[in-house]
Design a protein around this motif. Structure first.
Motif, PDB file in Angstrom:
ATOM      1  N   ILE A 124      42.514  36.736  31.986  1.00 56.25           N
ATOM      2  CA  ILE A 124      43.218  36.121  33.115  1.00 56.25           C
ATOM      3  C   ILE A 124      43.479  37.139  34.230  1.00 56.25           C
ATOM      4  O   ILE A 124      42.954  37.020  35.338  1.00 56.25           O
ATOM      5  CB  ILE A 124      44.550  35.485  32.664  1.00 56.25           C
ATOM      6  N   PHE A 125      44.266  38.165  33.906  1.00 54.62           N
ATOM      7  CA  PHE A 125      44.678  39.116  34.939  1.00 54.62           C
ATOM      8  C   PHE A 125      43.505  39.910  35.502  1.00 54.62           C
ATOM      9  O   PHE A 125      43.482  40.256  36.691  1.00 54.62           O
ATOM     10  CB  PHE A 125      45.736  40.074  34.384  1.00 54.62           C
ATOM     11  N   SER A 126      42.523  40.210  34.661  1.00 52.40           N
ATOM     12  CA  SER A 126      41.384  41.006  35.118  1.00 52.40           C
ATOM     13  C   SER A 126      40.585  40.292  36.204  1.00 52.40           C
ATOM     14  O   SER A 126      39.857  40.922  36.972  1.00 52.40           O
ATOM     15  CB  SER A 126      40.458  41.335  33.936  1.00 52.40           C
ATOM     16  N   LYS A 127      40.713  38.953  36.286  1.00 56.73           N
ATOM     17  CA  LYS A 127      39.972  38.174  37.280  1.00 56.73           C
ATOM     18  C   LYS A 127      40.852  37.766  38.459  1.00 56.73           C
ATOM     19  O   LYS A 127      40.475  36.902  39.245  1.00 56.73           O
ATOM     20  CB  LYS A 127      39.385  36.927  36.614  1.00 56.73           C
ATOM     21  N   TYR A 128      42.025  38.377  38.557  1.00 60.14           N
ATOM     22  CA  TYR A 128      42.941  38.061  39.650  1.00 60.14           C
ATOM     23  C   TYR A 128      42.268  38.370  40.998  1.00 60.14           C
ATOM     24  O   TYR A 128      41.673  39.440  41.173  1.00 60.14           O
ATOM     25  CB  TYR A 128      44.230  38.875  39.502  1.00 60.14           C
ATOM     26  N   GLN A 129      42.353  37.414  41.921  1.00 58.06           N
ATOM     27  CA  GLN A 129      41.748  37.471  43.252  1.00 58.06           C
ATOM     28  C   GLN A 129      40.220  37.431  43.211  1.00 58.06           C
ATOM     29  O   GLN A 129      39.569  37.548  44.245  1.00 58.06           O
ATOM     30  CB  GLN A 129      42.230  38.712  44.029  1.00 58.06           C
ATOM     31  N   GLN A 130      39.655  37.285  42.037  1.00 56.78           N
ATOM     32  CA  GLN A 130      38.215  37.116  41.909  1.00 56.78           C
ATOM     33  C   GLN A 130      37.867  35.688  41.495  1.00 56.78           C
ATOM     34  O   GLN A 130      36.780  35.205  41.767  1.00 56.78           O
ATOM     35  CB  GLN A 130      37.655  38.090  40.866  1.00 56.78           C
TER      36      GLN A 130
END
Length: 237
Positions: A124-130
């Motif tokens: 989840i967080f690793s794809k933030y704004q992606q």
């Protein structure tokens, strides 16, 4: 039927009315907890919905069983009363099993805590704004749980992002200062607490209502035995 058994008959009717209310209570709590967990379910790829769904089913079944228990007590039917006690015993066993699962799997599971952190951080967080979906989940979790990042606000800085508005009380689209978020806990820990408290609440309520059900089972068996004895003595056709 003696005075004592007559009293048990009406007590059983009252208890069945209470069971009906308990069934509604379990159903309502199950729905509320299910809705709350659903809000965070996308951030945790674990079977954490099982206790709440089970309680919804159990609450509905208890309500129906209580209705038949009332009929069995008022009509003094041995068959209906024994059936009621047997079904209620089965529900009690399932309910206790769910309570144990809720306490163990959701409240005290280190594996679940590790899985929550890993899933939230890596998927989840690793794809933030992606990824739009991931960004919305992170923002929702941070807004509702009053948390920031995975472990802290530094997770955003390490990715080269400014600290988003959902980490603090600023208008949407603005950014937060370090001073505003330095004491905020990470969302991985906040999510762990949500499921831990949900497990404790579900388990405690299930065990509390199970104690009431046990009294009802004892009363039902006493009444059924009295009805059977009267049949043997020829008091009833």
């Amino acid at each position: 039927m003696g005075c004592g058994m007559g009293m048990i008959k009406y007590l059983l009717f009252i208890f069945n009315f209470i069971f009906a209310l308990c069934g509604l209570a379990i159903l309502i709590v199950g729905v509320i907890v299910h809705l709350q967990l659903t809000h965070y379910a996308e951030a945790v790829k674990e079977n954490v919905m099982f206790p709440s769904i089970t309680l919804i089913v159990i609450g509905s079944i208890i309500f129906i069983i209580a209705f038949f228990g009332c009929c069995g007590a008022i009509r003094e039917s041995h068959c209906m009363t024994v059936t009621f006690a047997s079904l209620l015993l089965a529900i009690l066993i399932i309910q206790v099993a769910v309570a144990i699962y809720a306490f163990v799997a959701l409240k005290n599971s280190d594996d679940l805590a590790i899985s929550i952190r890993k899933t939230y951080a890596e998927e989840i967080f690793s794809k933030y704004q992606q990824n739009k979906e991931s960004t919305e989940i992170v923002n929702d979790v941070q807004s509702v749980l009053k948390c920031c990042g995975v472990d802290s606000y530094k997770d955003f800085l390490n990715k080269g992002y400014s600290i988003p508005w959902t980490c603090c009380s600023v208008p949407e689209g603005n950014t937060c200062t370090i001073a505003e978020v330095e004491n905020k806990q990470g969302c991985a820990r906040a999510l762990q607490d949500v499921f831990k408290y949900a497990g404790a609440a579900l388990g405690g309520i299930a065990l509390g209502i199970a104690a009431v059900e046990l009294i009802g089972i004892i009363f039902a068996l006493c009444l059924a035995n009295s009805i059977k004895n009267e049949h043997r003595r020829g008091y009833r056709v």
